[in-house]
Scaffold this motif. Structure first.
Motif, PDB file in Angstrom:
ATOM      1  N   PRO A 106      -7.231 -69.416  23.754  1.00  0.00           N
ATOM      2  CA  PRO A 106      -6.026 -69.156  24.620  1.00  0.00           C
ATOM      3  C   PRO A 106      -6.243 -70.078  25.882  1.00  0.00           C
ATOM      4  CG  PRO A 106      -7.421 -67.385  25.119  1.00  0.00           C
ATOM      5  CD  PRO A 106      -8.247 -68.100  23.873  1.00  0.00           C
ATOM      6  N   ARG A 107      -7.188 -70.659  26.309  1.00  0.00           N
ATOM      7  CA  ARG A 107      -7.325 -71.342  27.666  1.00  0.00           C
ATOM      8  C   ARG A 107      -7.654 -72.813  27.191  1.00  0.00           C
ATOM      9  NH1 ARG A 107     -11.498 -67.268  30.700  1.00  0.00           N
ATOM     10  NH2 ARG A 107      -9.892 -65.626  31.017  1.00  0.00           N
ATOM     11  N   ALA A 108      -7.331 -73.614  28.103  1.00  0.00           N
ATOM     12  CA  ALA A 108      -7.335 -74.990  28.026  1.00  0.00           C
ATOM     13  C   ALA A 108      -6.698 -75.677  27.158  1.00  0.00           C
ATOM     14  CB  ALA A 108      -8.852 -75.469  28.078  1.00  0.00           C
ATOM     15  N   PHE A 109      -5.368 -75.352  26.918  1.00  0.00           N
ATOM     16  CA  PHE A 109      -4.355 -75.648  25.986  1.00  0.00           C
ATOM     17  C   PHE A 109      -3.716 -76.935  26.252  1.00  0.00           C
ATOM     18  CE2 PHE A 109      -0.484 -75.497  23.576  1.00  0.00           C
ATOM     19  CZ  PHE A 109      -0.861 -75.507  22.325  1.00  0.00           C
ATOM     20  N   ILE A 110      -3.775 -78.087  25.491  1.00  0.00           N
ATOM     21  CA  ILE A 110      -3.113 -79.386  25.839  1.00  0.00           C
ATOM     22  C   ILE A 110      -1.844 -79.199  24.972  1.00  0.00           C
ATOM     23  CG2 ILE A 110      -3.303 -81.987  25.765  1.00  0.00           C
ATOM     24  CD1 ILE A 110      -6.251 -81.347  25.873  1.00  0.00           C
ATOM     25  N   ARG A 111      -0.692 -79.123  25.583  1.00  0.00           N
ATOM     26  CA  ARG A 111       0.629 -78.959  24.945  1.00  0.00           C
ATOM     27  C   ARG A 111       1.038 -80.355  24.235  1.00  0.00           C
ATOM     28  NH1 ARG A 111       4.962 -76.621  29.265  1.00  0.00           N
ATOM     29  NH2 ARG A 111       3.794 -74.802  29.913  1.00  0.00           N
ATOM     30  N   TYR A 112       0.606 -81.345  24.976  1.00  0.00           N
ATOM     31  CA  TYR A 112       1.227 -82.658  24.153  1.00  0.00           C
ATOM     32  C   TYR A 112       0.634 -82.773  22.980  1.00  0.00           C
ATOM     33  CZ  TYR A 112       2.417 -87.531  23.797  1.00  0.00           C
ATOM     34  OH  TYR A 112       2.770 -88.764  22.888  1.00  0.00           O
TER      35      TYR A 112
END
Length: 62
Positions: A31-37
């Motif tokens: 759930p953390r350090a998610f890169i949307r692109y």
């Protein structure tokens, strides 16, 4: 890594408000350090980038 049941539950759950939605990596469920692109977490992003699975991404050197 999160348990599969937790990831499945979070994907089924639709929050009452949009601000409560938490992006999760579809590969590992982080759930953390998610890169949307790229729609993945930083760890999966690094693995895929080093393998060459992501076009246009290469390791920085200066």
């Amino acid at each position: 890594m999160p348990r599969k049941a937790k990831v499945a539950k979070d994907l089924m759950y639709y929050p009452k408000w949009k601000s409560r939605k938490k992006n999760r990596c579809p590969i590992c469920g982080r759930p953390r350090a998610f890169i949307r692109y790229f729609n993945m977490c930083r760890i999966c992003f690094r693995e895929h980038a080093l393998r060459g699975d992501l076009p246009g991404v290469r390791k920085a050197s200066w």
